[in-house]
Design a protein around this motif. Structure first.
Motif, PDB file in Angstrom:
ATOM      1  N   ALA A  75       5.829   6.688   3.212  1.00  0.00           N
ATOM      2  CA  ALA A  75       4.563   6.700   2.837  1.00  0.00           C
ATOM      3  C   ALA A  75       4.040   5.490   2.225  1.00  0.00           C
ATOM      4  N   MET A  76       4.391   4.247   2.798  1.00  0.00           N
ATOM      5  CA  MET A  76       4.074   3.051   2.247  1.00  0.00           C
ATOM      6  C   MET A  76       4.258   1.953   3.319  1.00  0.00           C
ATOM      7  N   GLY A  77       3.695   0.948   2.995  1.00  0.00           N
ATOM      8  CA  GLY A  77       3.854  -0.433   4.017  1.00  0.00           C
ATOM      9  C   GLY A  77       3.081  -1.691   3.182  1.00  0.00           C
ATOM     10  N   CYS A 110       0.956  -1.198  -0.100  1.00  0.00           N
ATOM     11  CA  CYS A 110       0.177   0.173   0.093  1.00  0.00           C
ATOM     12  C   CYS A 110       0.789   1.173  -0.008  1.00  0.00           C
ATOM     13  N   GLN A 111       1.132   2.087  -0.970  1.00  0.00           N
ATOM     14  CA  GLN A 111       1.765   3.208  -1.271  1.00  0.00           C
ATOM     15  C   GLN A 111       1.182   4.311  -1.724  1.00  0.00           C
ATOM     16  N   ILE A 138       1.806   1.185  -9.675  1.00  0.00           N
ATOM     17  CA  ILE A 138       3.011   1.550  -9.000  1.00  0.00           C
ATOM     18  C   ILE A 138       4.296   1.334  -9.926  1.00  0.00           C
ATOM     19  N   THR A 139       5.374   2.217  -9.778  1.00  0.00           N
ATOM     20  CA  THR A 139       6.422   2.011 -10.551  1.00  0.00           C
ATOM     21  C   THR A 139       7.392   1.266  -9.879  1.00  0.00           C
ATOM     22  N   THR A 197      -1.571   2.517  -6.729  1.00  0.00           N
ATOM     23  CA  THR A 197      -1.275   3.300  -5.584  1.00  0.00           C
ATOM     24  C   THR A 197      -2.514   3.416  -4.557  1.00  0.00           C
ATOM     25  N   SER A 198      -2.394   3.872  -3.479  1.00  0.00           N
ATOM     26  CA  SER A 198      -3.223   3.729  -2.294  1.00  0.00           C
ATOM     27  C   SER A 198      -4.212   4.701  -2.625  1.00  0.00           C
TER      28      SER A 198
END
Length: 394
Positions: free
Chosen positions: A143-145, A120-121, A281-282, A227-228
């Motif tokens: 800012a992710m996990g 989750c980013q 996401i990249t 992305t989140s």
């Protein structure tokens, strides 16, 4: 909330605040501090209303981010409390639904269940590290996990209301609310094919426990590979629609220049000639140990971190200890699935005293590699240039 004072220089920050990147804007470094909120270990507070709390970099030494270290991201300051969530139900309707449906937590638990480990980013992760700086929450690296999410597939939930052939999007919203009437409510949408994908789900647990309140309790949407911004917290209402949603959060915000970034899952009902909604996401990587500014022993040390992408999986991670002149392949640890962090490690032997610049870059199974230069865009999205940090061998 407990906090620590801001420091006055980047060099001092590297020595005494290793959780805060020296590359962040001065204003962010002056204001950011550690706080501890209910159910969480200390996180980096970048704003308090709404709460935006970043995970310290040391948490990214392993593939799973514990719930109490998971970052917090809100657009709106009105966060539901336990009283608001009492008797929670999920409402499904829309002009492309066969009929309305109302589902309780027990109804969700009675559906076929899946388990997915996924990153989750936030779309703006690393925004604060780009130059020149751009507006928005000045996130560093955290800012992710990555968590293991459990619950029913979204398509099985939608089936309880029936999906008509003319459906093109699934609109989603949660229970967080704006503090002022002029602020647009945070409503998003998914193209029907992503909503119906095998991996897209409604999470009822996170790493084997109920979701923390600040990560979306009682349920949140999980959209692996994207992305989140689409991972709606406190999910309360789903609209199955025969037309595209038209609101601020889809038409104005969270958009990137058309064709700038690789996209495996297009969003044609929201694309236009100039911009596309940010989705996939990249490929990216991050060293969690050692941290920048650390002192390491001359006898050698271990580099540990994580790599990830939008679902193709990580093929290799390369590390340089000479500023990018030469690279060595790191050892990839257990594969937790294509949407998960892939932990890596590299044991490095004896080094001479002095400064060492470490770099890391990842390559996905689709042969996508982190670029040497950031693709500049107005919102600071997709900063996936190889991380650089300096340590002192002593």
């Amino acid at each position: 909330m407990a906090g620590i004072g801001a420091l006055v220089s980047h060099e001092a920050g590297a020595a005494t605040m290793p959780w805060l990147s020296p590359d962040l804007p001065d204003g962010t470094r002056a204001e950011a501090h550690l706080v501890q909120v209910a159910g969480k270990k200390p996180l980096i507070q970048l704003s308090d209303r709404p709460p935006n709390l970043e995970t310290p970099i040391q948490a990214f030494r392993t593939a799973i981010t514990p719930n109490d270290q998971f970052f917090v991201r809100y657009h709106l300051a009105g966060i539901p409390d336990s009283k608001t969530l009492d008797g929670w139900k999920l409402e499904i309707d829309g002009d492309a639904a066969e009929h309305p449906a109302h589902l309780s937590m027990q109804d969700l638990n009675d559906l076929p269940q899946i388990e997915t480990t996924a990153v989750c980013q936030c779309s703006g992760n690393r925004r604060g590290l780009v130059s020149p700086h751009v507006p928005g929450v000045e996130w560093g690296n955290g800012a992710m996990g990555c968590a293991t999410w459990h619950g029913p597939r979204l398509r099985d939930v939608l089936a309880r209301a029936g999906v008509k052939p003319e459906a093109v999007e699934v609109w989603i919203n949660g229970l967080d609310e704006p503090a002022l009437p002029v602020t647009p409510p945070f409503h998003k949408s998914l193209p029907l094919n992503k909503a119906m994908a095998d991996e897209t789900m409604i999470a009822t647990t996170m790493n084997g426990s109920p979701l923390p309140l600040l990560n979306g309790f009682p349920v949140r949407l999980v959209v692996p590979g994207w992305t989140s911004t689409y991972w709606m917290k406190h999910l309360s209402h789903i609209t199955i629609s025969a037309k595209p949603i038209d609101n601020f959060w889809m038409k104005k915000a969270y958009r990137v220049p058309a064709g700038m970034f690789p996209v495996d899952n297009p969003f044609p009902t929201q694309d236009d000639a100039a911009t596309w909604p940010i989705t996939d996401i990249t490929v990216n990587s991050l060293i969690g140990d050692p941290v920048g500014g650390a002192q390491v022993g001359r006898a050698g040390f271990t580099v540990r971190g994580v790599a990830w992408d939008r679902g193709n999986g990580i093929q290799r991670v390369d590390i340089s200890l000479d500023g990018g002149n030469s690279w060595v392949a790191a050892q990839l640890e257990r594969d937790l699935g294509p949407f998960a962090f892939r932990a890596f490690r590299l044991e490095w032997g004896a080094l001479p005293q002095g400064k060492v610049e470490i770099r890391v870059r990842a390559t996905s199974n689709s042969k996508e590699t982190q670029p040497d230069a950031w693709k500049a865009n107005p919102a600071g999205y997709h900063n996936n240039v190889p991380q650089r940090l300096t340590v002192t061998v002593a």
